[in-house]
Design an enzyme around this catalytic site. Structure first.
Site, short mmCIF file in Angstrom:
data_model
loop_
_atom_site.label_atom_id
_atom_site.label_comp_id
_atom_site.label_asym_id
_atom_site.label_seq_id
_atom_site.Cartn_x
_atom_site.Cartn_y
_atom_site.Cartn_z
CB CYS A 35 -9.11 2.78 -0.40
SG CYS A 35 -7.09 3.78 0.12
CB SER A 71 -1.41 -2.78 0.43
OG SER A 71 -2.31 -2.58 1.45
N GLY A 72 -2.33 0.49 0.16
CA GLY A 72 -2.62 1.90 -0.20
C GLY A 72 -1.76 2.79 -0.99
CG HIS A 132 -6.42 2.08 4.52
ND1 HIS A 132 -5.09 1.34 4.33
CD2 HIS A 132 -6.52 3.21 3.32
CE1 HIS A 132 -5.14 1.90 3.59
NE2 HIS A 132 -5.45 3.12 3.33
CB THR A 148 -6.24 -3.96 -1.77
OG1 THR A 148 -6.39 -5.14 -1.55
CG2 THR A 148 -5.19 -3.35 -1.54
#
Length: 362
Positions: free
Chosen positions: A158, A188-189, A252, A340
């Site tokens: 990601c 959330s990664g 990110h 996400t």
């Protein structure tokens, strides 16, 4: 048009939940199967997830009462009920590889969010705007697996989705020699929220297991070429990375330093033009999840910002800014993507759209 019937394997995890929200109203795909571990099998989706729902959007109402199937025990039945599956399971890598190939051998294409198959030579790892041509290696993978329909295709890490799209068009046009990137990655990664990971509040952790290796090696497969039934990794640009977890919910960011091949350094204006004009196969095909404009350059000194820009074009575009000359490298800049959406589930959905449009999923 007739919709494809799809399954979500690993539906109860954070990425699985994101798949559910993205696919709830998808114009091409209809979720007909949800699967997870034996702990969740037999429960409704709502019962299985319970208070562990981690997406801001509500659980899709039409999925709440769907019964969870056993992802490992019901492979044959799941494969027979769908046209393909998305996979986002939380298992050991060797178990994931075996599971995904088991679905493929049941003639069920697998579009994976997992890292287990990213370096399998005949498994394409695709960012649709960049290396869509890699999907042709599927023909050779099918020969190895002995399948007619079944195959495995994966999306990249990601964090790569923030900086690789900005570097790629510059390398193709001018030749990028070296890249140093520092990534600042949302919680959330790791499948977390601030409620489930209070240690991250007011904190920065300068280590994410395995992330730096992925950030340095995966771009070379994306830059690679299909040769003799495998994807041969490129030898340049040379990447070095440092990856840091920061107290941000989603998004990110990458701080990039790059050096061009000798004598090929473009002007700042030429770089910005290359970004603004860049489009790929996803835009040519007008895929439903593709951003109209892939790379957005911001001229303001304090942009892009995670909170303001991570959802640009439904979270599928990449934001770039702060391009300037550097005292050691040629240039430096920052870039941002939603981890996400573009990075995980959304990137996999876009890949599935590409595979359907190009005839690899019938």
């Amino acid at each position: 048009m007739k919709k494809y019937k799809v399954g979500i394997i690993g539906a109860t995890g954070m990425v699985g939940q994101r798949f559910a929200t993205i696919l709830a109203n998808h114009p091409w795909f209809d979720v007909t199967v949800l699967a997870a571990s034996g702990r969740s099998a037999g429960k409704t989706y709502k019962e299985a997830v319970g208070e562990r729902w981690r997406i801001a959007d509500a659980m899709p109402e039409k999925m709440e009462n769907m019964i969870i199937r056993n992802a490992t025990d019901d492979i044959e039945e799941i494969a027979a009920a769908v046209d393909f599956v998305f996979c986002a399971v939380d298992m050991k890598k060797d178990e994931i590889r075996a599971l995904e190939e088991a679905y493929a051998k049941q003639e069920c294409p697998v579009i994976s969010n997992n890292s287990a198959h990213r370096f399998t030579p005949d498994v394409p790892m695709v960012i649709p705007e960049i290396n869509a041509d890699h999907i042709r290696v599927i023909d050779d993978q099918r020969k190895r697996l002995g399948t007619k329909r079944g195959f495995v295709a994966v999306k990249s890490n990601c964090s790569l989705q923030s900086y690789v799209p900005a570097i790629y068009p510059l390398d193709k046009k001018y030749g990028v020699k070296e890249v140093l990137v520092c990534t600042y990655q949302a919680i959330s990664g790791a499948g977390k929220t601030f409620e489930s990971w209070p240690e991250m509040v007011d904190n920065v952790i300068p280590y994410i297991g395995g992330e730096e290796e992925k950030s340095e090696q995966e771009p070379l497969k994306i830059w690679g070429s299909v040769e003799n039934g495998e994807i041969k990794k490129a030898t340049s640009p040379a990447f070095t990375a440092q990856c840091i977890r920061v107290p941000v919910s989603d998004g990110h960011m990458g701080a990039v330093f790059m050096r061009f091949e000798d004598g090929k350094k473009p002007s700042k204006e030429e770089i910005i033009e290359a970004w603004n004009s860049f489009a790929g196969r996803a835009q040519e095909l007008e895929l439903p999840s593709a951003p109209k404009k892939f790379l957005h350059y911001f001229t303001e000194d304090n942009m892009p910002q995670t909170k303001l820009n991570r959802t640009l074009e439904n979270g599928m575009a990449v934001s770039v800014g702060r391009l300037r000359e550097d005292t050691q490298y040629d240039y430096k800049f920052v870039c941002l993507s939603h981890n996400t959406l573009r990075g995980a589930a959304g990137g996999a959905v876009l890949l599935a759209e590409l595979l359907c449009a190009e005839g690899y999923i019938d």
